[in-house]
Design a protein around this motif. Structure first.
Motif, PDB file in Angstrom:
ATOM      1  N   ILE A 173      31.959  49.296  65.825  1.00 49.13           N
ATOM      2  CA  ILE A 173      31.144  50.307  66.516  1.00 49.13           C
ATOM      3  C   ILE A 173      29.879  50.540  65.701  1.00 49.13           C
ATOM      4  N   LEU A 174      28.731  50.503  66.381  1.00 55.56           N
ATOM      5  CA  LEU A 174      27.453  50.831  65.768  1.00 55.56           C
ATOM      6  C   LEU A 174      26.958  52.147  66.349  1.00 55.56           C
ATOM      7  N   VAL A 175      26.582  53.081  65.482  1.00 62.99           N
ATOM      8  CA  VAL A 175      26.071  54.375  65.927  1.00 62.99           C
ATOM      9  C   VAL A 175      24.671  54.553  65.346  1.00 62.99           C
ATOM     10  N   PHE A 176      23.675  54.655  66.220  1.00 66.51           N
ATOM     11  CA  PHE A 176      22.285  54.773  65.789  1.00 66.51           C
ATOM     12  C   PHE A 176      21.821  56.216  65.865  1.00 66.51           C
ATOM     13  N   GLU A 177      21.101  56.674  64.834  1.00 69.09           N
ATOM     14  CA  GLU A 177      20.553  58.026  64.834  1.00 69.09           C
ATOM     15  C   GLU A 177      19.246  58.100  65.615  1.00 69.09           C
ATOM     16  N   SER A 178      18.524  56.999  65.677  1.00 70.93           N
ATOM     17  CA  SER A 178      17.256  56.951  66.409  1.00 70.93           C
ATOM     18  C   SER A 178      17.493  56.498  67.846  1.00 70.93           C
ATOM     19  N   GLU A 179      17.023  57.289  68.789  1.00 73.95           N
ATOM     20  CA  GLU A 179      17.206  56.915  70.200  1.00 73.95           C
ATOM     21  C   GLU A 179      16.411  55.664  70.547  1.00 73.95           C
ATOM     22  N   ALA A 180      15.205  55.536  69.967  1.00 73.99           N
ATOM     23  CA  ALA A 180      14.369  54.365  70.247  1.00 73.99           C
ATOM     24  C   ALA A 180      15.042  53.082  69.739  1.00 73.99           C
ATOM     25  N   ILE A 181      15.603  53.137  68.530  1.00 74.81           N
ATOM     26  CA  ILE A 181      16.286  51.967  67.967  1.00 74.81           C
ATOM     27  C   ILE A 181      17.543  51.657  68.781  1.00 74.81           C
ATOM     28  N   TYR A 182      18.245  52.709  69.218  1.00 73.11           N
ATOM     29  CA  TYR A 182      19.447  52.524  70.043  1.00 73.11           C
ATOM     30  C   TYR A 182      19.089  51.775  71.338  1.00 73.11           C
ATOM     31  N   LYS A 183      18.001  52.175  71.972  1.00 71.94           N
ATOM     32  CA  LYS A 183      17.591  51.529  73.228  1.00 71.94           C
ATOM     33  C   LYS A 183      17.244  50.063  73.012  1.00 71.94           C
ATOM     34  N   GLU A 184      16.714  49.769  71.831  1.00 74.83           N
ATOM     35  CA  GLU A 184      16.425  48.368  71.507  1.00 74.83           C
ATOM     36  C   GLU A 184      17.723  47.605  71.252  1.00 74.83           C
ATOM     37  N   ALA A 185      18.667  48.273  70.579  1.00 74.30           N
ATOM     38  CA  ALA A 185      19.922  47.612  70.192  1.00 74.30           C
ATOM     39  C   ALA A 185      20.780  47.250  71.397  1.00 74.30           C
ATOM     40  N   ILE A 186      20.805  48.104  72.404  1.00 80.36           N
ATOM     41  CA  ILE A 186      21.704  47.850  73.548  1.00 80.36           C
ATOM     42  C   ILE A 186      21.244  46.664  74.404  1.00 80.36           C
TER      43      ILE A 186
ATOM     44  N   HIS B  17      24.382  55.918  70.752  1.00 75.74           N
ATOM     45  CA  HIS B  17      23.446  56.825  70.095  1.00 75.74           C
ATOM     46  C   HIS B  17      24.250  58.031  69.637  1.00 75.74           C
ATOM     47  N   ILE B  18      23.895  58.613  68.498  1.00 73.26           N
ATOM     48  CA  ILE B  18      24.698  59.687  67.916  1.00 73.26           C
ATOM     49  C   ILE B  18      24.780  60.916  68.815  1.00 73.26           C
ATOM     50  N   GLY B  19      23.836  61.041  69.758  1.00 74.76           N
ATOM     51  CA  GLY B  19      23.836  62.195  70.650  1.00 74.76           C
ATOM     52  C   GLY B  19      24.635  62.008  71.930  1.00 74.76           C
ATOM     53  N   GLN B  20      25.241  60.856  72.112  1.00 73.70           N
ATOM     54  CA  GLN B  20      26.012  60.602  73.329  1.00 73.70           C
ATOM     55  C   GLN B  20      27.394  61.258  73.250  1.00 73.70           C
ATOM     56  N   PRO B  21      27.731  62.122  74.218  1.00 74.11           N
ATOM     57  CA  PRO B  21      29.064  62.748  74.220  1.00 74.11           C
ATOM     58  C   PRO B  21      30.189  61.721  74.294  1.00 74.11           C
ATOM     59  N   GLU B  22      29.922  60.583  74.930  1.00 70.82           N
ATOM     60  CA  GLU B  22      30.943  59.539  75.057  1.00 70.82           C
ATOM     61  C   GLU B  22      31.389  58.986  73.700  1.00 70.82           C
ATOM     62  N   LEU B  23      30.520  59.135  72.697  1.00 74.72           N
ATOM     63  CA  LEU B  23      30.849  58.620  71.363  1.00 74.72           C
ATOM     64  C   LEU B  23      32.106  59.287  70.816  1.00 74.72           C
ATOM     65  N   VAL B  24      32.217  60.602  70.987  1.00 75.15           N
ATOM     66  CA  VAL B  24      33.371  61.333  70.465  1.00 75.15           C
ATOM     67  C   VAL B  24      34.660  60.844  71.124  1.00 75.15           C
ATOM     68  N   ASP B  25      34.619  60.635  72.436  1.00 72.28           N
ATOM     69  CA  ASP B  25      35.800  60.116  73.142  1.00 72.28           C
ATOM     70  C   ASP B  25      36.191  58.739  72.623  1.00 72.28           C
ATOM     71  N   LYS B  26      35.190  57.899  72.376  1.00 72.24           N
ATOM     72  CA  LYS B  26      35.476  56.546  71.880  1.00 72.24           C
ATOM     73  C   LYS B  26      36.074  56.593  70.472  1.00 72.24           C
ATOM     74  N   LEU B  27      35.552  57.467  69.632  1.00 76.36           N
ATOM     75  CA  LEU B  27      36.087  57.595  68.271  1.00 76.36           C
ATOM     76  C   LEU B  27      37.536  58.080  68.300  1.00 76.36           C
ATOM     77  N   LYS B  28      37.847  58.950  69.254  1.00 78.83           N
ATOM     78  CA  LYS B  28      39.231  59.429  69.376  1.00 78.83           C
ATOM     79  C   LYS B  28      40.137  58.308  69.865  1.00 78.83           C
ATOM     80  N   SER B  29      39.682  57.525  70.839  1.00 81.49           N
ATOM     81  CA  SER B  29      40.520  56.453  71.381  1.00 81.49           C
ATOM     82  C   SER B  29      40.745  55.336  70.361  1.00 81.49           C
TER      83      SER B  29
END
Length: 411
Positions: A223-236, A247-259
């Motif tokens: 799992i890669l978690v980017f703090e910069s939204e611009a870099i995240y958009k480039e990465a995807i 992106h670190i601000g995505q609520p889905e990230l927490v669900d994925k970390l739990k799963s």
């Protein structure tokens, strides 16, 4: 920052550098390809980074040649065990421990009259795209001495052998060459100046490259978690690597970390912890307006806390007390939904690294969680001091007093 300094909470373990050590430090900067400092005195941390030089150069990463080439400087054995205050990677302090554990005795000897330049080489000359961080595997730690001291040692030993050959002991020219070498570099004959390269293997880590990236590679799927939204958009846009990207601000990230069994949250347990109390008090501080009492007094006093809690609007009150309200109503009926009653940021802040994780992974995940929802001032100080210092500058003076007392009571 004066209050933090007085409480020994602001870079309190820096090592002062002045006199001859400044000259050696500048020689290291030159050896590594950086411009020297004009400062006559400054301080350094465990890896040789100086906040004063960073300010002078207006570059906090002045010991880096780009994101892929960090360096370090050792000019004193006192750096052993000292904090790394602005680590470029979450494993920088571990690398410094490895260096001193392996080469500690030689470092003590060498830094009597010399200094050591460190190259942290992950066999990457330059980063081109965000997913290049996946290439981080093993780091080779290489060492260089200022003044090419190892070469000067060879030259001195050759002079000694020359002096001992035949009748050379009466040759004044050889006498002078030996004396000049000894005066300049000291007696190098019995010095062990060889620092062999070290290997350091990485697993999951955080790096400041690409404006901040977490790489979690020891779980079900990388799992890669980017703090910069611009870099995240480039990465995807990457279609080559089989990794999960957030992106670190995505609520889905927490669900994925739990799963992935990386984090967990037991609300009933958390309500009884100091973490919850700190988060609740921080939330009240943020929502209070025109308080008649000092913030510290309000947060320290149960009666004042309840008084001000009842003075704010009902929406804000529910935001602060949402967890307890939800658990209370859940006892009566399963019809209540967590997302309808508990503020999302508070809920995220109450997550913890999964109990099955190692201590090293727990520290990394604590940092990730405090970056997702920075509501626990103690954990923010412990796991992301630079963000803590930035936030501290924006806080009410009385709230700062409460924060300092909270941290001091937990050290």
């Amino acid at each position: 920052m004066n209050k933090l300094k007085e409480a020994n909470l602001y870079r309190s373990e820096l090592i002062p550098v002045s006199g001859k050590l400044v000259e050696r430090y500048n020689k290291c900067l030159k050896t590594l390809g950086f411009k020297t400092t004009k400062l006559e005195s400054f301080s350094i941390d465990g890896v040789g980074w100086s906040p004063e030089i960073a300010e002078e150069k207006n570059n906090i990463h002045y010991l880096n040649h780009g994101d892929a080439n960090p360096h370090g400087i050792i000019i004193s054995p006192l750096q052993k065990g000292k904090p790394v205050y602005l680590p470029f990677h979450s494993f920088d302090r571990d690398m410094m421990r490895h260096i001193f554990k392996t080469h500690g005795k030689k470092i003590n000897d060498i830094t009597r009259d010399s200094a050591i330049c460190i190259d942290f080489d992950q066999d990457i000359d330059v980063f081109y795209e965000p997913l290049d961080v996946l290439r981080y595997e093993d780091v080779t730690i290489n060492f260089r001495l200022i003044d090419n001291l190892e070469e000067k040692q060879k030259e001195q030993l050759q002079l000694v052998e020359k002096f001992r050959t035949g009748n050379n002991f009466i040759d004044e020219r050889i006498h002078n060459e030996l004396l000049d070498s000894a005066k300049t570099y000291g007696d190098l004959r019995n010095r062990d100046l060889k620092l062999h390269p070290l290997q350091f293997s990485t697993d999951s880590f955080y790096t400041r490259a690409f404006d901040g990236v977490y790489l979690l590679r020891d779980f079900i799927k990388p799992i890669l978690v980017f703090e910069s939204e611009a870099i995240y958009k480039e990465a995807i846009k990457d279609t080559v690597h089989d990794v999960l990207i957030y992106h670190i601000g995505q609520p889905e990230l927490v669900d994925k970390l739990k799963s992935h069994i990386i984090i967990e949250c037991d609300l009933e347990y958390m309500v009884g912890t100091p973490n919850y109390e700190r988060i609740k008090k921080f939330e009240l501080y943020q929502l209070l307006k025109d308080a008649e009492h000092p913030i510290k007094d309000i947060l320290d006093s149960k009666s004042l806390f309840k008084s001000y809690l009842n003075k704010i609007d009902i929406k804000s009150r529910k935001q602060i007390m949402g967890v307890e309200l939800y658990l209370e109503r859940l006892e009566r009926s399963n019809a209540y939904k967590l997302e309808d009653m508990v503020d999302q940021a508070i809920y995220f802040a109450l997550h913890q690294p999964h109990s099955s994780l190692s201590t090293k992974h727990r520290d990394l995940i604590h940092r990730l969680l405090i970056n997702i929802s920075p509501k626990d001032v103690l954990f923010l100080y412990w796991y992301d001091k630079e963000q803590f210092y930035k936030s501290y500058e924006t806080w009410d003076d009385s709230f700062r007093d409460w924060v300092i007392e909270t941290i001091s009571n937990n050290i």
